[in-house]
Enzyme design. Structure first.
Site, PDB file in Angstrom:
ATOM      1  N   ARG A 123      51.328  36.392  86.661  1.00  0.00           N
ATOM      2  CA  ARG A 123      51.995  37.574  86.261  1.00  0.00           C
ATOM      3  C   ARG A 123      52.260  38.252  87.764  1.00  0.00           C
ATOM      4  O   ARG A 123      51.514  38.066  88.721  1.00  0.00           O
ATOM      5  CB  ARG A 123      51.417  38.466  85.383  1.00  0.00           C
ATOM      6  CG  ARG A 123      49.835  38.660  85.623  1.00  0.00           C
ATOM      7  CD  ARG A 123      49.432  39.768  84.824  1.00  0.00           C
ATOM      8  NE  ARG A 123      47.895  39.736  84.938  1.00  0.00           N
ATOM      9  CZ  ARG A 123      47.098  40.683  84.200  1.00  0.00           C
ATOM     10  NH1 ARG A 123      47.733  41.741  83.568  1.00  0.00           N
ATOM     11  NH2 ARG A 123      45.953  40.642  84.335  1.00  0.00           N
ATOM     12  N   ASN A 161      53.019  47.918  85.042  1.00  0.00           N
ATOM     13  CA  ASN A 161      51.496  47.803  84.542  1.00  0.00           C
ATOM     14  C   ASN A 161      50.633  47.464  85.738  1.00  0.00           C
ATOM     15  O   ASN A 161      50.751  46.654  86.446  1.00  0.00           O
ATOM     16  CB  ASN A 161      51.712  46.602  83.587  1.00  0.00           C
ATOM     17  CG  ASN A 161      50.266  46.493  82.866  1.00  0.00           C
ATOM     18  OD1 ASN A 161      50.086  47.247  82.233  1.00  0.00           O
ATOM     19  ND2 ASN A 161      49.649  45.454  82.904  1.00  0.00           N
ATOM     20  N   GLU A 162      49.701  48.263  85.792  1.00  0.00           N
ATOM     21  CA  GLU A 162      48.440  48.065  87.050  1.00  0.00           C
ATOM     22  C   GLU A 162      49.243  47.542  88.172  1.00  0.00           C
ATOM     23  O   GLU A 162      48.815  46.327  88.720  1.00  0.00           O
ATOM     24  CB  GLU A 162      47.649  46.737  86.279  1.00  0.00           C
ATOM     25  CG  GLU A 162      46.855  47.429  85.118  1.00  0.00           C
ATOM     26  CD  GLU A 162      45.868  46.366  84.748  1.00  0.00           C
ATOM     27  OE1 GLU A 162      46.073  45.091  85.047  1.00  0.00           O
ATOM     28  OE2 GLU A 162      44.982  46.598  83.620  1.00  0.00           O
ATOM     29  N   GLU A 321      43.754  51.439  78.939  1.00  0.00           N
ATOM     30  CA  GLU A 321      43.201  49.929  78.720  1.00  0.00           C
ATOM     31  C   GLU A 321      41.802  50.102  79.040  1.00  0.00           C
ATOM     32  O   GLU A 321      41.328  50.500  79.943  1.00  0.00           O
ATOM     33  CB  GLU A 321      43.615  48.767  79.609  1.00  0.00           C
ATOM     34  CG  GLU A 321      45.154  48.346  79.294  1.00  0.00           C
ATOM     35  CD  GLU A 321      45.447  47.125  80.216  1.00  0.00           C
ATOM     36  OE1 GLU A 321      44.492  46.411  80.613  1.00  0.00           O
ATOM     37  OE2 GLU A 321      46.601  47.068  80.408  1.00  0.00           O
ATOM     38  N   TRP A 329      38.046  37.505  82.153  1.00  0.00           N
ATOM     39  CA  TRP A 329      38.115  37.162  83.612  1.00  0.00           C
ATOM     40  C   TRP A 329      37.007  37.120  84.629  1.00  0.00           C
ATOM     41  O   TRP A 329      37.074  36.971  85.672  1.00  0.00           O
ATOM     42  CB  TRP A 329      39.379  37.940  84.208  1.00  0.00           C
ATOM     43  CG  TRP A 329      39.354  39.287  83.756  1.00  0.00           C
ATOM     44  CD1 TRP A 329      39.797  39.967  82.699  1.00  0.00           C
ATOM     45  CD2 TRP A 329      38.329  40.299  84.470  1.00  0.00           C
ATOM     46  NE1 TRP A 329      39.452  41.194  82.830  1.00  0.00           N
ATOM     47  CE2 TRP A 329      38.450  41.667  83.820  1.00  0.00           C
ATOM     48  CE3 TRP A 329      37.392  40.381  85.488  1.00  0.00           C
ATOM     49  CZ2 TRP A 329      38.037  42.896  83.849  1.00  0.00           C
ATOM     50  CZ3 TRP A 329      36.692  41.537  85.863  1.00  0.00           C
ATOM     51  CH2 TRP A 329      36.731  42.631  85.014  1.00  0.00           C
ATOM     52  N   GLU A 369      44.772  35.040  78.345  1.00  0.00           N
ATOM     53  CA  GLU A 369      43.692  36.244  77.904  1.00  0.00           C
ATOM     54  C   GLU A 369      43.488  36.004  76.536  1.00  0.00           C
ATOM     55  O   GLU A 369      42.997  36.984  75.847  1.00  0.00           O
ATOM     56  CB  GLU A 369      44.448  37.493  78.352  1.00  0.00           C
ATOM     57  CG  GLU A 369      44.624  37.619  79.906  1.00  0.00           C
ATOM     58  CD  GLU A 369      44.641  39.093  80.141  1.00  0.00           C
ATOM     59  OE1 GLU A 369      44.213  39.447  81.259  1.00  0.00           O
ATOM     60  OE2 GLU A 369      45.420  40.197  79.510  1.00  0.00           O
ATOM     61  N   LYS A 370      43.583  34.763  75.919  1.00  0.00           N
ATOM     62  CA  LYS A 370      43.199  34.558  74.491  1.00  0.00           C
ATOM     63  C   LYS A 370      41.668  34.949  74.432  1.00  0.00           C
ATOM     64  O   LYS A 370      41.300  35.062  73.246  1.00  0.00           O
ATOM     65  CB  LYS A 370      43.565  33.336  74.191  1.00  0.00           C
ATOM     66  CG  LYS A 370      42.776  32.109  74.799  1.00  0.00           C
ATOM     67  CD  LYS A 370      43.359  30.816  74.030  1.00  0.00           C
ATOM     68  CE  LYS A 370      43.108  29.493  74.953  1.00  0.00           C
ATOM     69  NZ  LYS A 370      44.086  29.727  76.180  1.00  0.00           N
ATOM     70  N   HIS A 372      40.004  37.501  75.757  1.00  0.00           N
ATOM     71  CA  HIS A 372      39.952  38.771  75.957  1.00  0.00           C
ATOM     72  C   HIS A 372      39.831  39.396  74.538  1.00  0.00           C
ATOM     73  O   HIS A 372      40.742  39.375  73.642  1.00  0.00           O
ATOM     74  CB  HIS A 372      41.115  39.361  76.636  1.00  0.00           C
ATOM     75  CG  HIS A 372      40.758  40.701  77.378  1.00  0.00           C
ATOM     76  ND1 HIS A 372      40.631  41.716  76.531  1.00  0.00           N
ATOM     77  CD2 HIS A 372      40.786  41.029  78.536  1.00  0.00           C
ATOM     78  CE1 HIS A 372      40.540  43.024  77.268  1.00  0.00           C
ATOM     79  NE2 HIS A 372      40.553  42.585  78.569  1.00  0.00           N
TER      80      HIS A 372
END
Lengths: 669, 669, 669
Positions: A123, A161-162, A321, A329, A369-370, A372
């Site tokens: 990303r 985002n971020e 978040e 991660w 990110e599954k 997470h």
């Protein structure tokens, strides 16, 4: 530093004036079939969710190819949420460009220091300075604003985002062009640049702007120009801010009634963005935070929340978040212990958060990110995580009165500064072991261990009101900052600073005549040479503490300087290690080595006492609980994994469970 | 190896025949405003400075853009120095190309093994083989020679700077072209190359020169052709020498009366340049040296100075750079302890330096080396460093009689060889842990611990005159070198060699029939297989010593071989570990494992005794002081951090302070 | 999984029906002058060599430039070998393209993840998907087949060499094109791909095949799409197989009577090629294996040989390469101990090898592998290595009756799966410490320590016949595999599985509802969250064992589940750690932590006993020797460095020397 000329909080779709804390998550319905959506909104109600962030990574779904738009699914989701009284923080969806865009325009892909293209697959594969990316991103923002700007569910805009998490440092030709423009604006003339960068060194003198480059991979074993490196960090933060401003300006033009934010990522070692300089760009501040492993993990969370609270000017901010449990991660990703979900959330609230949100609502079955954690884990609603989430929802509902109350400033502060963070850790320094944030965090832990509240405040902020100011490793010291510190002590303030502070100006040019050049007179000492320590070396002090990392060969210049501790061994034996000079009611103290929390605790106890700063906690609670105050609310946060007796503040027999948080009315003692 | 057909020392502007040691620094006045320059020359006089190196990184200042020259500032500096009787070693200023040049000609930028361009920002960002860079560099040399060749301050030319420190290995297309020419010259035909590189292996046989490449990044997990790797190191050293020669030839043509040098960088692990092959190119040898941290740091300084002294043929050489105190480029940069500044300087003098210079005169306020110590530190003249500098200046003035005296050869020597250094550490070997220089340094430390003087001499040098020659890890052994060693022992010389010596010829082809093929008969042993050790393994010997890194499975072939020690444990128990064969008055000994200084000391004591090599020091001083001799001058260097009683050589009650140096007349014992 | 529709073994030139084991090496005569060749064949006869692999890296020698062929030398070598009754396994010589080809066509060079070209200099510098390389390689194959297809020395074709060892992962544009075609074939539509890759995450949704790329270097600190990563590994294995098929198809067309093989490289951590999917492509399976250092080195050799034997369907296979002693490519390369050469060879035979060959015949004097041992070492024929080789030749002659006998299946099996290997070690997982193969190897060691035979079988193979099946970390579980496991237990099979098994489907999408989704009901447990351990953490179990790496927070769902061990300490204290559910005669057990061999031994002892699987060895031999059975032959392999009493199986007083192997007739107990 933020001045918040127009702080505007969420625009709640229903009962806008009812005080409430926001509670929710990133919601990514496009990852699930439609039939799951109804389950989602039902469970959100169960959990007490009242807001979600939507469409953060939906660009490819909204605009499947150039010129083609698909809003139907999003229309449906917006309606569904609104129908269940769930407000929407709608993303501009520009965080990651879709495959069709990077395939058609590979020139928007970032290039790293070594010259490698950074390809799609993860990303944020876009250059902050790419005009092509900017054009496509703004077209998307416009489309979203025009379609949803008037939607009744809308509570706020969520830009990108971020920003800068994965693309902060781009060394492409686009970046080079933008860097030159930024430098022109900063220095006016090429000779201004030459002076600032000290280019007479190593034959680097420029005769034309076109010769200037980002600090790309240079000759091996050598060091790129340090001011070039520092300015590139400043520029990179500013380039991202330019993107933020472009999206924001368009949103403000199209939907002037909606507040705009973006989620910062102030946590741990991440320092690509100078957030204090960004706060004023937004209607309210938002942050993402993930607790890190290790013994100071909880304190770091508090430190970051505290700093965000001060960056937000003490006003409410949005925790956009954090995680309900494990993240995906870290090298090893641990689930949270019982109580930690709520304790982490409420610590943020204690430091000013009026919104407690998670990444994400429902744990993904696929993608990067599954693993997470989420509000609904893979195990489903029948799970400890979802039960804890629901409990937290109820707790937050009970704390509605906290909403909108400002942080109550402490009497002590720790100064925190991006310029010093960036510069103090640059190469070709006395030691490459120095870690700016860690030194600050150690002082913060010492405050907590002593039961003293301390605010973490940007060095550019208004810290003069604090009675005790600790400025660790304040390496970069422009003349104006030095003058402020002098004035502060002159006005009776108590300043504590450490090794490698006051050494250079804003161009990383050394203040000459003996270290620390900018504070030498104020501290009454002079250091001719630094004496950093190897990893296997320590320095014993005569107060029983032990230093690592650094020592200084101090000469006490002002006979009025009080030596608080001396080195005991080695070549420095007998020399001052910690000093204090009190030219009037104020004082300026200096700590020449790294003591760590254990060594700082007794030292800080004495310094705080002499500054008249005392604990607001009963003795039995000091070190056991963290105290944070918002208006009339006192948050008592159990820092330990043991039960803590809080009878002294909450009535006889009261106990705080391990990792629990208690909110009590402000005592008037 | 150097033969110095035309050794010419500095041409002193005043009283050229008065003996003196040179003392000074790199001087970079362009980093400071004009008003500082007068302070500089005043303080230089105070310190006893009589020479400076000028303009080393001044290209961009002298030639701010193509065709534009600015000499005014340099004219003024030259006049100012000359007016204060300070001689000038003027640099050709070609060390780092200016921004305008690399912007106009990015094709001069080096390319690394992975294909990354090495961009400007640091220094030495030029390809040694670039015709474009060469042309611009020589134009600069010509301009400087024409302007200053006749200036009365001129004492010498200083070509470029530390050639090869950051750009030795360039894999660009320019490098490929030059590499092919170099190989043609070396091998004549493609088949000559094929034979030397053993290209029948892995289908690498060339049918045309155009197919040959530098050893660029190859398939992962595989090993590029080892002779290609070795020849690329040889070529890269020679390519830099070509540049050196080009500048030198132009200088000699334009200013035949001025001596020419360049500063080597012989220290630590740096081995990009085969300095013994460079010495004869210069009028005198110069070196830069920075002491490294760790227990053998001081010995390494002595080792390097000793080797430079021998590369210089025993004649005086110029210490162009060392540091007054801390450097900026180590992970942790420590200030020097009291006495170290003088001890380091005088150790170089003891090994033949007639010039003691520093980087740099005045510590920079900005730039990548601002934390590198200097003669005037950030703290200014009122500092311990400047006082030590001034003391050293006085000491050197008192030692004027040393100037010009040659190094007095020792009776023992350690052979040191670039081919073996390069080749022994290549990949796909029995062990990747082997460190060539460290083994040689360990023997040097053992000599020092025993109070024995030993010269470190290039393997290509005239070492036959030594009674004892230690040749550790002399891995590459062309037939001629093997013949020299045989003849040496045959003529009564005592040779000591170690594991992984005599294994391959100049193409890194193994001498067959059992190891060490080139020395098997001389040593009277045969080894079928190497037996290197893992990091956690050791080998116990029956003389009480312990080996690491390596063992050999030795068969004693000649029954006359004396076994000095045997392995005690494991599969090798009972086998010979250290052997000695004395076919006549000479001997050839073999050490099959790495013993480290502690293990080498008793071994060397015995070997030296049997070779008749004894200490020149009284017993009480052995190991405590290093002895070096120049003509009638004996240098006694305290190797310890304790006071050492030197009554035996300097009269009753004499003591040498920690880290101090004493120069006494040659004893005639 | 292999079905071997047309298993054909070597076509022996003389007495084709006489049973014999093949014995020989890679033979590279082009590295030596002609006069050495006669010595070679003489010494081969002495050693008992009956086959060699020829021309593996001879492309540049056979085809020195485009269109030019030189077969004379090879004709002569073929004749010489044939004249001495030595058969030839002739390579297609395509392993490394010659310099003229890569110089003319640099577009065949692989490109790595970072975008770096991988240049010639080592080997295998070709893109598996390059049409240009394919064309030139097939022209060479045709030329060799036409010239030597009818040569009487020919026993087999040897395609390329260790396919994928150094060029498996190529990220070039050729690779991108081929990857897209492969994906089209797998998923049919772009939306099929989108679903499989979960591209709604992070805005990765494709709208056209042309947008798809290999997982090239992505944004720093982020994780490329995991299914993209997994599919790229699958594709890369398949792309190499395409090359294999192309060469094979041409050979089968031109020389239908000759068997075709290629040498796998199944050993250690190498997992680029999914070998179970390759076996059916070949007439017989061949493998290269090099024993690794460390305590499980010997067991790993057995593990790999065992797996290759099962990949070969229990039929004879060809050990194409192993080493007589040291290799050159480990950090520290140790010579083999006495006995190891034979023990390693015979262990392969014990697991089905009917050919025992080495790299290489004669140790090279030059090149990158000159320190790799050979049948004739640098020391020559008068050496321990050559004597051991000759002894091994005689031993193999005595074991001729073993030839052709199939492996006797064990009663227990360990499942091994490339999909799980690839996927379980991907990034963004609960722990990056997990090592798939190590867990399987630990179970294998536990079987050996208990004296139990176990087969290592591909998860896609026919493992239903085993009474006990251990499936460690069977992370990827398509529905069909889950169904097979359910059916197996239902039919009375005993399944043991571990942490991180049954978690995802073939697209790495999580099976929802609680872990392990695909096995939850079968095991009768449910896990809401993983609980991996940090490196310095351990988990104590109440059976006295200690777990590392991983734990699970298990809820026992089926009350019939038997808890075999519980966690003793920490947050998990009292929870189940090891469970067993026996819904009928079969059972399904679960081990939630990493126990290592020491912890697995007692656990496995119990599980095997309850499955009725008992040792075939007398008690005194268990753990001391490995037992392997081929038809009527029992191989007893001494696993220890001590002598082992084997009277129980080989008669009173019989002893097995350290590292020795005994072959005895099958006992009928």
């Amino acid at each position: 530093m933020s001045h918040h000329p127009r702080h505007r909080w969420l625009r709640w779709p229903s009962e806008p004036d009812r005080p409430r804390l926001a509670f929710g998550a990133d919601y990514n319905p496009e990852q699930w079939p439609r039939e799951v959506w109804r389950d989602d909104v039902r469970a959100m109600r169960t959990a007490g969710v009242n807001i979600v962030s939507l469409a953060i990574f939906s660009w490819a779904r909204i605009q499947p190819r150039a010129g083609v738009w698909d809003f139907d699914w999003l229309d449906e989701v917006m309606e569904l949420l609104h129908g269940h009284d769930i407000a929407v923080d709608l993303a501009t969806a520009t965080a990651s460009p879709p495959p069709w865009l990077t395939a058609a325009h590979p020139e928007i892909l970032p290039v790293d220091r070594d010259g490698h293209t950074r390809w799609p697959g993860a990303r944020q594969h876009w250059r902050p300075t790419s005009p092509v990316f900017r054009e496509h991103a703004l077209a998307l923002v416009r489309a979203l604003a025009e379609r949803y700007g008037a939607h009744p569910a809308m509570a706020a805009w969520h830009i990108n985002n971020e920003l800068g998490c994965h693309n902060a440092y781009d060394y492409s030709d686009d970046a080079a062009r933008a860097f030159r423009l930024w430098l022109r604006q900063r220095y006016g003339t090429v000779d201004g640049l030459n002076d600032a960068w000290a280019t007479t060194f190593w034959s680097q003198r420029f005769s034309d702007w076109e010769q200037v480059l980002p600090p790309r991979l240079a000759a091996p074993g050598s060091f790129p120009n340090p001011t070039q490196q520092l300015d590139f960090k400043r520029f990179s933060s500013d380039a991202l801010r330019e993107h933020l401003r472009a999206e924001r300006d368009l949103l403000r033009a199209l939907t002037p009634d909606l507040p705009v934010t973006t989620n910062f990522l102030l946590m741990g070692d991440g320092n690509t963005v100078n957030y204090p300089e960004w706060a004023a760009e937004l209607d309210f501040v938002a942050n993402d935070h993930y607790r890190l492993p290790g013994p100071q993990g909880r304190d770091e969370l508090s430190f970051s929340a505290n700093l965000i609270g001060n960056i937000a000017g003490g006003l409410p901010w949005y925790l956009m978040e954090h995680s309900t449990s494990a993240v995906n991660w870290q090298p090893v990703n641990k689930a949270k212990l019982p109580g930690e979900l709520a304790r982490d959330s409420l610590t943020h609230v204690a430091h000013g958060a009026d919104a407690v949100c998670f990444f994400q609502w429902r744990q993904s079955a696929g993608g990067a990110e599954k693993y997470h954690s989420a509000m609904i884990p893979h195990a489903g609603e029948d799970s400890a995580v979802f039960r804890s989430v629901t409990e937290l929802g109820a707790t937050l509902r009970d704390l509605a009165a906290v909403a909108g109350t400002p942080r109550e400033p402490a009497r002590a502060a720790i100064l925190f500064d991006w310029d010093s963070w960036w510069a103090a850790e640059q190469d070709s320094h006395p030691s490459d072991r120095l870690r700016y944030r860690q030194e600050a965090l150690d002082w913060y832990t010492a405050f907590l261990e002593l039961g003293l509240r301390a605010d973490v405040v940007p060095a550019g902020g208004a810290w003069e009101r604090y009675e005790l100011v600790v400025a660790p490793v304040l390496y970069v010291m422009p003349a104006a900052l030095s003058q402020r510190l002098h004035a502060y002590v002159g006005a009776g303030g108590h300043l504590v600073t450490t090794y490698f502070s006051g050494i250079v100006d804003e161009h990383e040019h050394v203040w000459l005549g003996g270290y620390p050049g900018a504070l030498r007179d104020l501290l009454g000492i002079r250091i001719e040479e630094f004496a950093p320590l190897h990893d296997d070396e320590t320095a014993e002090l005569d107060d029983g503490s032990t230093g690592t990392l650094w020592t200084d060969r101090i000469d006490v210049v002002d006979p009025a300087v009080e030596v608080l501790a001396r080195y005991k061994t080695g070549e420095m034996a007998g020399r001052a290690a910690i000093t204090r000079r009190a030219p009037g009611p104020g004082s300026a103290s200096y700590v020449s080595t790294r003591l760590g929390p254990a060594g700082l605790i007794p030292l800080l106890a004495g310094l705080a006492a002499r500054a008249g700063v005392t604990s607001e906690l009963p003795a039995a609670l000091r070190g056991q609980v963290e105290l944070a105050v918002r208006g009339p609310h006192r948050f008592l946060i159990n820092r330990t994994d043991r039960e803590v007796d809080v009878s002294a503040v909450a009535g006889p027999g009261s106990a705080l469970a391990p990792r629990a948080v208690l909110v009590v009315p402000q005592a008037r003692s």
